[in-house]
Design a protein around this motif. Structure first.
Motif, PDB file in Angstrom:
ATOM      1  N   UNK B 418       0.874  -0.870   0.159  1.00  0.00           N
ATOM      2  CA  UNK B 418      -0.148   0.494  -0.233  1.00  0.00           C
ATOM      3  C   UNK B 418       1.111   1.006   0.005  1.00  0.00           C
ATOM      4  N   UNK B 419       1.917   1.072   1.332  1.00  0.00           N
ATOM      5  CA  UNK B 419       3.346   2.385   1.293  1.00  0.00           C
ATOM      6  C   UNK B 419       3.303   2.524  -0.032  1.00  0.00           C
ATOM      7  N   UNK B 420       3.837   1.592  -0.844  1.00  0.00           N
ATOM      8  CA  UNK B 420       4.396   1.975  -2.025  1.00  0.00           C
ATOM      9  C   UNK B 420       4.213   2.262  -3.540  1.00  0.00           C
ATOM     10  N   UNK B 421       2.510   1.500  -3.604  1.00  0.00           N
ATOM     11  CA  UNK B 421       1.180   2.036  -4.762  1.00  0.00           C
ATOM     12  C   UNK B 421       1.893   3.861  -4.425  1.00  0.00           C
ATOM     13  N   UNK B 422       1.353   4.376  -3.642  1.00  0.00           N
ATOM     14  CA  UNK B 422       1.109   5.971  -3.167  1.00  0.00           C
ATOM     15  C   UNK B 422       3.019   6.622  -3.902  1.00  0.00           C
ATOM     16  N   UNK B 423       4.031   5.467  -2.437  1.00  0.00           N
ATOM     17  CA  UNK B 423       5.395   6.591  -2.497  1.00  0.00           C
ATOM     18  C   UNK B 423       5.591   6.918  -4.636  1.00  0.00           C
ATOM     19  N   UNK B 424       5.030   5.026  -5.651  1.00  0.00           N
ATOM     20  CA  UNK B 424       5.829   5.611  -6.513  1.00  0.00           C
ATOM     21  C   UNK B 424       5.120   6.237  -7.572  1.00  0.00           C
ATOM     22  N   UNK B 425       4.311   6.777  -6.981  1.00  0.00           N
ATOM     23  CA  UNK B 425       3.499   7.948  -7.129  1.00  0.00           C
ATOM     24  C   UNK B 425       3.357   9.553  -7.097  1.00  0.00           C
ATOM     25  N   UNK B 426       4.127   9.381  -6.113  1.00  0.00           N
ATOM     26  CA  UNK B 426       4.471  10.354  -6.004  1.00  0.00           C
ATOM     27  C   UNK B 426       6.186  11.457  -6.360  1.00  0.00           C
ATOM     28  N   UNK B 427       5.858  12.835  -6.282  1.00  0.00           N
ATOM     29  CA  UNK B 427       6.965  13.601  -6.521  1.00  0.00           C
ATOM     30  C   UNK B 427       8.276  13.192  -5.499  1.00  0.00           C
ATOM     31  N   UNK B 428       8.817  13.056  -6.358  1.00  0.00           N
ATOM     32  CA  UNK B 428       9.969  11.843  -5.665  1.00  0.00           C
ATOM     33  C   UNK B 428      10.878  12.987  -4.888  1.00  0.00           C
ATOM     34  N   UNK B 429      10.935  13.944  -4.934  1.00  0.00           N
ATOM     35  CA  UNK B 429      11.333  15.179  -4.160  1.00  0.00           C
ATOM     36  C   UNK B 429      10.557  15.634  -2.908  1.00  0.00           C
ATOM     37  N   UNK B 454       3.772  10.355  10.407  1.00  0.00           N
ATOM     38  CA  UNK B 454       4.049   8.679  11.155  1.00  0.00           C
ATOM     39  C   UNK B 454       2.284   8.475  11.224  1.00  0.00           C
ATOM     40  N   UNK B 455       1.501   9.126  11.904  1.00  0.00           N
ATOM     41  CA  UNK B 455       0.118   8.759  11.983  1.00  0.00           C
ATOM     42  C   UNK B 455      -0.156   8.091  10.561  1.00  0.00           C
ATOM     43  N   UNK B 456      -0.200   8.887   9.853  1.00  0.00           N
ATOM     44  CA  UNK B 456      -0.658   8.764   8.360  1.00  0.00           C
ATOM     45  C   UNK B 456      -0.256   7.893   7.628  1.00  0.00           C
ATOM     46  N   UNK B 457       1.131   7.618   6.978  1.00  0.00           N
ATOM     47  CA  UNK B 457       1.697   6.318   6.931  1.00  0.00           C
ATOM     48  C   UNK B 457       0.934   5.141   7.081  1.00  0.00           C
ATOM     49  N   UNK B 458       0.821   4.509   8.911  1.00  0.00           N
ATOM     50  CA  UNK B 458       1.443   3.544   9.362  1.00  0.00           C
ATOM     51  C   UNK B 458      -0.840   3.479   9.096  1.00  0.00           C
ATOM     52  N   UNK B 459      -1.419   4.386   9.369  1.00  0.00           N
ATOM     53  CA  UNK B 459      -3.188   4.253   8.539  1.00  0.00           C
ATOM     54  C   UNK B 459      -3.396   3.945   7.672  1.00  0.00           C
ATOM     55  N   UNK B 460      -2.938   4.620   6.561  1.00  0.00           N
ATOM     56  CA  UNK B 460      -2.551   4.340   5.269  1.00  0.00           C
ATOM     57  C   UNK B 460      -1.745   3.127   4.249  1.00  0.00           C
ATOM     58  N   UNK B 475      -5.155   8.172   3.594  1.00  0.00           N
ATOM     59  CA  UNK B 475      -4.505   8.797   4.208  1.00  0.00           C
ATOM     60  C   UNK B 475      -2.802   9.189   3.921  1.00  0.00           C
ATOM     61  N   UNK B 476      -2.384   7.713   2.087  1.00  0.00           N
ATOM     62  CA  UNK B 476      -1.712   8.141   2.634  1.00  0.00           C
ATOM     63  C   UNK B 476      -1.075   9.337   1.554  1.00  0.00           C
TER      64      UNK B 476
END
Lengths: 572, 748
Positions: B418-429, B454-460, B475-476
C-alpha cells in the motif's frame, strides 16, 4: 566596397542560375492558396505546419501575380526560394560591409557555408524563409548601441522571420541566445530580453486552422524508433503518436553532423573567439546527440526534449534546420578559414556520399501528378485538400502510391469481412523447415501457432494458400498472430496466381509491404495510418485463386500464424 | 514566532560541498530510500533489476551501513538536505521514473529533467528570481492546460457529475438539508452532502456558485481549487509557520504536483470533498501549531481557525488525520489554556459543528456503516474490474454479483505494498526531502509534522486491511500532500548556496518536470483517465427530455461509469425528468440490477409490472443482454434509436400514471418536493415512502407494494387542492432522532 561584396556573390548566382534552369531544385515544397493566403509546406523541415508569407514578402508576391500560386507555381517555387535566398545573401553582404576589413577572399570563404546549404537542402522554401532574416538580426543589432533599441529592432526582424517560418521560427532562439551569450554575460536584462523575443516569436506563429487528425492510440505513421511505447509531448495538443521518421532523419543527417563536429573540434586552435567557437561546438554536439547516438539517449537530449516542450514543436523535425542555422552563424561569426573548412567538408561529403534531398526525412517531393492524385484522394472528397497534405497521413499515400480506388476500398474494408472459408476448402503449402499444423490455423485458439520457415526470420519464408473451389476468388487474407504479437513478418511480398505450384514464377500481381508496418487503416475522417503490425491482413489485387505470401526480411523473431482467415468472392 | 521555524542565513552555511564521508553515507542512504519505497532497485528501466541480494537482506544491510555512518559522523540538520539530495542523482538513473504509475513518466521525462536542470545550473546566479518567475507561472500554465484540455466541456470523470449534481441540489435547497428527492428512483433521501464533504466545496465556492450557473462554472471551480486555492493556502500556511517565502513557494508547487494519486482522486474520481478538505489541512496544522506556540493568537487568527477547521471537517475523515495534533494539544492543554482565544475558538467550533455532526450521525447511519462487513471495494479496484469486464457479469436473473472483497488479515507485506503504491506515484522530491525537512523544522512544528506523517503512513498502510470501507489509503495521499511543506523547507536550503549546486539544479529539474507531468495528466496522457462530457451526454439529455413525456425513464442493468465516464446523478436536473437506475451515485460496490429480485424471478410479467409500478415510459439499455432482451420483445418494446452504447426503447401501449390507487394530477416534481392534486381524499402515489415525509393537509403512510418497494399513501386530503409531498425540516429530523418521547434513536 559594395562592388566587392557583390562580386563575391557572382559564383553563387551562377550556380543558382544554372540549377534553376535545369530545374534541379524544383518540387521541394508545395505552395497553395488557402483563405487568400499564400501558404506552403515541406516535409523536410516542417512536418505539419503550414506557413505563410511574411509581411514584407506579401507585396512582392502580389506584384509577381502569385495570387493563385497553387495552379501556377506548383512545383516551380524556385523563384520564391531564390528571393528568400537573396535576402539571406544580401544580409550576409550587409554584415560584411559593417566589418572593418573588406576582403574578397573573406567574402568568398563566408559564402561557402551558403553553398553547403544549397547542396544539402536544395531550394527548400521553408528552410530559406527561416534562415533569410538571421543575418539581418545581427545587422540590426550592430547598428544600434542602446540595448533597448537593439532589442526592439531584433524583435521586429525576428517577428518577420517567425511570421514566415511558423514554428520553425522558434529555432531562432538558440542563435539569439548564442549571440547574447557570447557578447554579454547573462544578466536579468538579457534574460528578460531573450524572453521578450521568444514572446514575439510565439505571438507571431500562426498555425492557421490546422486540422489535427484523431488517430487512435495504437496507430503509427512512421517506422518504429525502437523505444517502448510512443514518444509524445507531455502537454501539447499534438496526437500522442510519433510521425516524424526518426530512423530516416538520423541516417540522413548523422554523417553531416559528425563531420561538422569533427571539423569544429579540429579547428578550435585556429578560433579567434574561443567562447563563440565553443558555443558552435556545443550546438554541433547537441546535433550529434540528436542524430548519431541511440534513440534511447537522443530522446533525452536537448533537441528532442525541446521538441516536446515547445508548443507545436512536436510537429517539426528541427535537426536539419538547426544545421542550416548553424552554418549561417558560422558564416557570420567564424574566421574565414573555419567557415571555409567546415563548409568544404560538408560539401564534399554531400556531393560524393550524401543522399540527395529526394530521399531525405519523411521524404516527400511533390510532382504535378501527385497534386492530381491528392486532389482525388482527399478524405471523402469533403475535407480541404490541405488537411490531407498537411497531415502526417500524407507520407503513407506517397509511400504506397495509394490510388483513389485503393483509398475507397480501404475505407470500405476497414473491418475484415466475415471469413467464409473452412479448412477442407484450402490447400496450403509452406516453406521448408516450418513447424506447421494446418488444424492450428482454424482451431480458433490463439495460443496454438504454426511457424513458417525455420527458427527466426531469414527472408524467403512463404506460405501459399490455394482455393479448391474453382468458382470463387480470394479477396482478403488475415493472418492472426494470436498470443505471439512479436512474431509478425518484417517484410511481405504477395504473389497472386492460379495455382501454388506455379507461384511465384507466373505471378501476375505483386504487392510489396517492405518493411511491414501494419495494415493501412483510416480514421473516421478518412486519414490513413498504419494499424498494429501484429494484424497481418491484405486484400488481393486481382481475381486470384492462389496467394503466395513471402517474408522478405531478417529478424530474431519467428514468423508465426495462430489463425488464418480467408474471405472469398464469387466469379463475376 | 521565531521558535516555530529555524532561522537560517546564508552565512550559517559555510561549506557548500559534500565532504567525502557525507558523500559516502549519501549513496547507501539513497539506495535504501529507492529500495524501501520503490520495492526494487533497477537501472534505467524498472524491469532491469540490479539487486544482487534478496530485497529484505539488501534493505537490512543498507540500513545498517547508513546507520553506522550516521552514528560515526552525524551530519548537522542543515547539511541533511545535501546528503539526502544525492538520492536524486541515483533516482535519475534508476528505473523509478519508468514505472507505470510514476508521476514523472519516463523514460523521456529524463530529457525534461536534464534540460531544466541545465537551465537552472546556467542561471544559478539568479536562482531565486528564476524560481519566483517559473513557479508562479507554472500554476497559470496548469490552469491554461486544464481549460485547453476541457475545450468548453464539463469535467465528467466518475464522481465529477455527482458533485456537480450535489452542488446544484445545494444551490436549490441549502440550508434545508437533508431532504426528500423525488427525481431519483421514485424518491430517495438526499443526505450524502455530509458524508461526501460536498458542503465544504459548496461553502468555499459559494460566491461563484450563486453568481454563475454551475454548469458553466464547474470547471472553473475545479481549476480554482487545484491551481489557485491549493498553492495559495499552502504558501500561506508556510508563512504562518514563519518559514521563508521561498519555502512557501516551493511547498505550493510541490503540493500542487504532489502525486499522480492526488490527481486520480481529484480529476479522475472527482472526490471534491476529500480534495477540498486536504487542501485546507496544511492551514489547519499551521494554525494548530500557532496555538501551541508561545506567540499570542490574534482574534483574526482565531476566526480563521474556526472557518478553516470547520470547512476541513466537513469531510469527516479529515478529523482522523488530525488526531496527532489533537493528541498533542491534549497533552499541552495547560499551554493552550494560556492562549486567551483558545476557549472561545473551541466553543465556537463545537457550537458550529456539533449540530450538523449529530444530524449527520443520525441520518447517515454512521454506526452501522463503520460496523458493516467491510465488503466494499475501493475506487481503484472497481476501475480495474470494469476494465477487465468483471463488473458486467451480472445477469437478469442475478441481482447481485458473486465477487466480494473480504476484509484482509493485517500483514506487513500488504502494508508495504500500500505504501509503495502511493510512494511510486509521488513527486520524488517529497519522498527524499521530507525527513531532512522535518529535522530542519524546530519545536512544535517538527513534532507535529513528524508525528502526523508517521500516523498517516501507519493509517494509510494498515487501515485499508482493517476497514476497507473507509478508504484509508487516502491517508497516504494526504501524507504525501502534507509532506510537501517540510520537503520544501529542505529544498530551500539547497538554493541558499552561492556556488552552483548540481543537486539544487537537479531538484529544479524535478520540480518543473513535475509540473509538466501534471500537465500530462490534465491532457489525458497517463494511466489516469480524465474524461470530459461527451456529445453522447447531450444526446441522452435531449432524448430523455423529448420522449419521456410525464413519466419516468429507466436505465436497465447496472449503471456505474457508463455516462460519459461518470455517474448518472445529474441527468434528472439536466433533462428535467425523473430517472430510475441501479443507483445515481457511486454507493454500490458490486453489481446490482435495477429490477428487484422479486420481479425478475417472474420473467416478462414481473419486469412489466415493475415498469408499470415505476411509471416508466422510456428505457435505456447499455448491457448486451438487456439490449437483446428488449429487442427480442417487439410486442412490448419498440427500439427508438441508438446513442453510443445505449439502445433506447419505448414501451408499447403505455399510459402514464403516478397513482397506484385513486387518481389525481402531478403538477410538478422538483429536487425536493412533489406537488399534486387529488380527485379523491385518499390515494396511493408511486413515490417511495420514507419515514420523514410529510404532505400539506394530508396524512402520510407507507404501503408495502413488494419486498423492496414501499409507496406512499395519502389520506384525508383536500380534493382538487395543491398538496406538497416533501421531507420534514432538518431540525424536525434532528429532534425526532434525539428527542423522541420514548427514547431509542431511530435510524433516519
Amino acid at each position: 566596397m559594395v562592388t566587392r561584396v557583390l562580386f563575391s556573390l557572382i559564383p553563387l548566382s551562377i550556380v543558382l542560375g544554372i540549377s534553376f534552369f535545369i530545374e534541379e531544385w524544383r518540387y521541394t515544397s508545395l505552395i497553395f492558396e488557402r483563405e487568400n493566403e499564400l501558404q506552403a509546406f515541406t516535409h523536410f523541415t516542417n512536418a505539419l505546419h503550414a506557413w505563410q508569407l511574411d509581411p514584407l514578402m506579401t507585396p512582392i508576391a502580389d506584384l509577381l501575380g502569385w495570387s493563385d500560386p497553387s495552379m501556377g507555381i506548383l512545383g516551380k517555387n524556385a523563384v520564391l526560394s531564390l528571393s528568400y535566398f537573396f535576402i539571406l545573401v544580401s544580409g550576409l553582404g550587409a554584415l560584411l560591409l559593417q566589418e572593418d576589413k573588406h576582403d574578397l577572399r573573406v567574402a568568398a570563404a563566408k559564402a561557402l557555408p551558403l553553398i553547403a546549404i544549397l547542396i544539402i537542402f536544395g531550394l527548400s522554401t521553408v528552410t530559406y524563409a527561416s534562415l533569410c532574416w538571421i543575418p539581418w538580426i545581427f545587422v540590426a543589432l550592430r547598428l544600434f548601441q542602446s540595448l533597448y533599441w537593439r532589442l526592439f529592432v531584433a524583435s521586429i526582424v525576428t517577428l518577420l522571420a517567425g511570421a514566415a517560418a511558423g514554428t520553425l521560427g522558434l529555432l531562432f532562439l538558440p542563435p539569439l541566445l548564442l549571440f547574447f551569450g557570447s557578447t554579454h554575460s547573462f544578466t536579468p536584462r538579457i534574460i528578460l530580453a531573450s524572453l521578450s523575443i521568444l514572446g514575439c516569436l510565439m505571438f507571431s506563429i500562426d498555425t492557421g486552422s490546422l486540422h489535427e487528425p484523431q488517430y487512435p492510440n495504437d496507430a503509427h505513421l512512421v517506422a518504429d524508433d525502437g523505444i517502448p511505447g510512443h514518444v509524445h509531448p507531455l502537454t501539447s495538443s499534438a496526437p500522442a503518436i510519433p510521425f516524424i521518421d526518426r530512423n530516416l532523419e538520423k541516417t540522413t543527417l548523422r554523417p553531416l553532423m559528425v563531420i561538422m563536429l569533427c571539423s569544429l573540434l579540429l579547428l578550435y586552435p585556429l578560433a579567434r573567439n574561443k567562447r563563440t567557437h565553443l558555443a558552435f561546438i556545443g550546438i554541433a554536439l547537441i546535433l550529434v546527440l540528436d542524430t548519431a547516438v541511440a534513440e534511447e539517449l537522443s530522446l533525452i537530449a536537448p533537441v528532442q526534449t525541446l521538441r516536446r516542450i515547445i508548443p507545436g514543436g512536436f510537429w517539426i523535425a528541427p535537426a536539419s534546420t538547426l544545421l542550416a542555422i548553424t552554418l549561417v552563424l558560422i558564416a557570420i561569426f567564424s574566421r574565414s578559414i573555419i567557415a571555409a573548412t567546415t563548409s568544404l567538408a560538408l560539401i564534399i561529403w554531400a556531393s560524393f556520399f550524401g543522399p540527395t534531398y529526394e530521399t531525405r526525412v519523411a521524404g516527400t517531393l511533390l510532382t504535378a501528378e501527385d497534386h492530381e492524385l491528392i486532389q482525388l484522394v482527399s478524405p471523402q472528397n469533403q475535407k480541404p485538400i490541405q488537411n490531407l497534405i498537411l497531415s502526417p497521413s500524407f507520407s503513407l499515400i506517397k509511400n504506397y502510391h495509394i490510388t483513389p480506388e485503393k483509398l475507397s476500398s480501404l475505407m470500405r474494408d476497414e473491418v475484415f469481412q466475415e471469413a467464409d472459408i473452412q479448412l477442407p476448402e484450402l490447400n496450403i503449402v509452406v516453406s521448408e523447415g516450418s513447424l506447421f499444423d494446418k488444424k492450428n490455423l482454424f482451431d480458433q485458439n490463439p495460443q496454438t501457432r504454426s511457424r513458417i520457415g525455420e527458427s527466426g526470420q531469414k527472408g524467403g519464408e512463404y506460405i501459399c494458400i490455394e482455393l479448391i473451389d474453382q468458382g470463387r476468388f480470394i479477396s482478403q487474407v488475415f493472418l492472426s498472430l494470436g498470443g505471439f504479437p512479436t512474431d509478425f513478418p518484417r517484410g511481405l511480398r504477395i504473389f497472386e496466381g492460379a495455382r501454388c505450384e506455379t507461384l511465384p514464377s507466373d505471378s501476375a500481381q505483386i504487392q510489396e509491404f517492405i518493411p511491414w508496418e501494419g495494415p493501412i487503416r483510416t480514421t473516421t475522417e478518412g486519414y490513413l495510418y498504419y494499424g498494429k503490425q501484429s494484424e497481418v491482413t491484405f486484400q488481393t489485387k486481382g481475381q486470384t485463386q492462389a496467394v503466395l505470401i513471402q517474408q522478405t526480411e531478417k529478424s530474431f523473431f519467428d514468423w508465426s500464424i495462430a489463425e488464418l482467415k480467408v474471405s472469398t468472392r464469387m466469379h463475376e | 514566532m521565531s521558535e516555530i521555524a529555524t532561522p537560517q542565513s546564508d552565512s550559517s552555511i559555510t561549506q557548500e560541498r559534500l565532504s567525502p564521508i557525507e558523500f559516502l553515507m549519501s549513496i547507501p542512504l539513497g539506495l535504501l530510500i529507492i529500495l524501501f519505497l520503490g520495492g526494487e532497485l533497477s537501472f534505467w528501466e524498472w524491469q532491469r533489476d540490479i539487486l544482487p541480494l534478496s530485497r529484505s537482506v539488501s534493505i537490512s544491510l543498507l540500513a545498517a551501513f547508513t546507520l553506522l555512518l550516521f552514528i560515526f559522523k552525524p551530519p548537522s540538520s542543515r547539511r541533511l538536505a545535501l546528503v539526502f539530495g544525492v538520492t536524486l542523482m541515483l533516482l535519475f538513473f534508476s528505473g523509478w521514473l519508468t514505472k507505470p504509475y510514476s508521476l514523472l513518466q519516463g523514460p523521456m521525462i529524463r530529457g525534461e529533467i536534464l534540460l531544466f536542470s541545465l537551465f537552472m545550473f546556467s542561471l544559478w546566479k539568479h536562482r531565486v528570481a528564476t524560481l519566483w518567475v517559473a513557479l508562479p507561472l507554472s500554476f497559470l500554465t496548469l490552469t491554461f492546460w486544464f481549460f485547453e484540455s476541457a475545450d468548453g466541456r464539463l469535467l465528467f470523470s466518475d464522481d465529477n457529475p455527482t458533485f456537480l449534481y450535489r452542488l446544484m441540489l445545494l444551490k436549490e435547497n441549502f440550508p434545508m438539508i437533508p431532504f426528500y428527492n423525488p427525481l431519483w428512483n421514485a424518491g430517495i433521501d438526499a443526505r450524502d452532502f455530509f458524508a461526501t464533504g460536498a458542503l465544504n466545496i459548496f461553502f468555499l465556492m459559494s460566491p461563484l456558485i450563486y453568481l454563475l450557473d454551475i454548469l458553466t462554472s464547474y470547471n472553473s471551480i475545479i481549476a480554482l481549487l487545484l491551481f489557485f486555492i491549493l498553492p495559495l493556502l499552502t504558501f500561506f500556511s508556510c508563512r504562518l509557520l514563519s518559514l521563508p517565502a521561498l519555502t512557501g513557494l516551493l511547498a505550493a508547487t510541490l503540493a500542487a504536483t504532489s502525486s499522480l494519486m492526488w490527481y486520480r482522486w481529484a480529476l479522475q474520481f472527482g472526490t471534491l470533498g476529500f480534495i477540498t478538505s486536504t487542501t485546507l489541512l496544511p492551514l489547519v496544522f499551521a494554525l494548530g501549531i500557532r496555538f501551541l506556540s508561545d506567540t499570542p493568537v490574534t482574534r483574526r487568527t482565531a476566526c480563521l481557525t474556526v472557518i478553516v477547521v470547520t470547512l476541513s471537517l466537513l469531510w469527516t475523515p479529515a478529523g482522523i488525520a488530525c488526531l496527532p495534533l489533537i493528541g498533542i494539544s491534549a497533552l499541552c492543554i495547560k499551554k493552550l489554556l494560556r492562549q486567551r482565544s483558545f476557549l472561545p475558538t473551541t466553543l465556537l467550533l463545537i457550537a458550529i459543528n456539533l449540530p450538523w455532526i449529530s444530524l449527520f450521525w443520525a441520518v447517515s447511519n454512521v454506526g452501522s456503516f463503520l460496523d458493516e462487513d467491510s465488503s466494499r471495494k475501493g475506487y481503484a479496484q472497481v476501475y480495474s474490474e470494469q476494465d477487465t469486464g468483471k463488473a458486467r457479469t451480472g445477469t437478469p436473473e442475478s441481482s447481485a454479483s458473486t465477487f466480494k472483497h473480504k476484509k484482509e488479515k493485517v500483514s506487513s507485506s500488504k502494508a508495504l505494498k500500500n505504501l509503495r503504491e502511493v510512494a511510486n506515484s509521488a513527486q520524488p522530491l517529497i519522498l527524499i526531502f521530507t525527513i531532512p525537512g522535518i529535522f530542519l523544522m524546530s519545536g512544535m512544528a517538527r513534532i507535529v509534522s513528524g508525528l502526523t506523517l508517521l500516523w498517516l503512513i501507519v493509517l494509510g498502510s494498515i487501515g485499508p486491511m482493517i476497514k476497507p470501507q473507509l478508504e484509508l489509503d487516502r491517508m497516504l495521499v494526504i501524507g504525501v500532500f502534507l509532506a510537501s511543506t517540510p520537503a520544501a523547507h529542505a529544498l530551500n536550503m539547497l538554493y541558499r548556496f552561492k556556488r552552483r549546486s548540481a543537486i539544487g539544479s537537479l531538484a529544479f529539474g524535478f520540480i518543473l518536470a513535475g509540473v509538466f507531468s501534471v500537465g500530462s495528466i490534465i491532457k489525458n496522457r497517463t494511466l489516469v483517465p480524465v474524461t470530459f462530457k461527451s456529445q453522447e451526454v447531450d444526446k441522452i439529455v435531449h432524448v430523455v427530455g423529448e420522449y419521456s413525456g410525464e413519466a419516468r425513464v429507466l436505465f436497465s442493468g447496472f449503471m456505474l461509469h457508463d455516462f460519459s465516464g461518470g455517474h448518472l446523478a445529474p441527468l434528472p436536473l439536466l433533462s428535467e425528468t425523473p430517472i430510475v437506475a441501479s443507483s445515481p451515485v457511486h454507493n454500490l460496490w458490486q453489481y446490482k440490477q435495477v429490477f428487484p429480485k422479486e420481479f425478475l424471478t417472474r420473467g416478462d410479467d414481473g419486469i412489466k409490472e415493475y415498469l408499470d409500478l415505476m411509471n416508466i415510459s422510456l428505457i435505456f439499455a447499455h448491457e448486451k443482454m438487456w439490449k437483446k432482451y428488449f429487442r427480442s420483445r417487439p410486442q412490448l418494446y419498440t427500439p427508438l434509436r441508438r446513442i453510443g452504447k445505449f439502445g433506447v426503447f419505448t414501451r408499447n401501449d403505455f399510459s402514464s400514471s403516478y397513482f397506484l390507487e385513486g387518481s389525481g394530477r402531478i403538477h410538478s416534481q422538483t429536487s425536493s418536493a412533489v406537488t399534486l392534486s387529488l380527485n379523491s381524499s385518499d390515494a396511493v402515489v408511486k413515490f417511495n415512502y420514507l419515514p420523514f415525509m410529510t404532505a400539506s393537509s394530508c396524512e402520510v403512510a407507507p404501503v408495502q407494494v413488494s419486498d423492496t418497494i414501499t409507496f406512499t399513501q395519502l389520506s384525508k386530503c383536500p380534493v382538487n387542492e395543491i398538496i406538497t409531498l416533501q421531507s420534514v425540516s432538518p431540525f424536525e429530523r434532528w429532534k425526532q432522532a434525539y428527542l423522541r418521547p420514548h427514547g431509542g434513536k431511530k435510524e433516519w
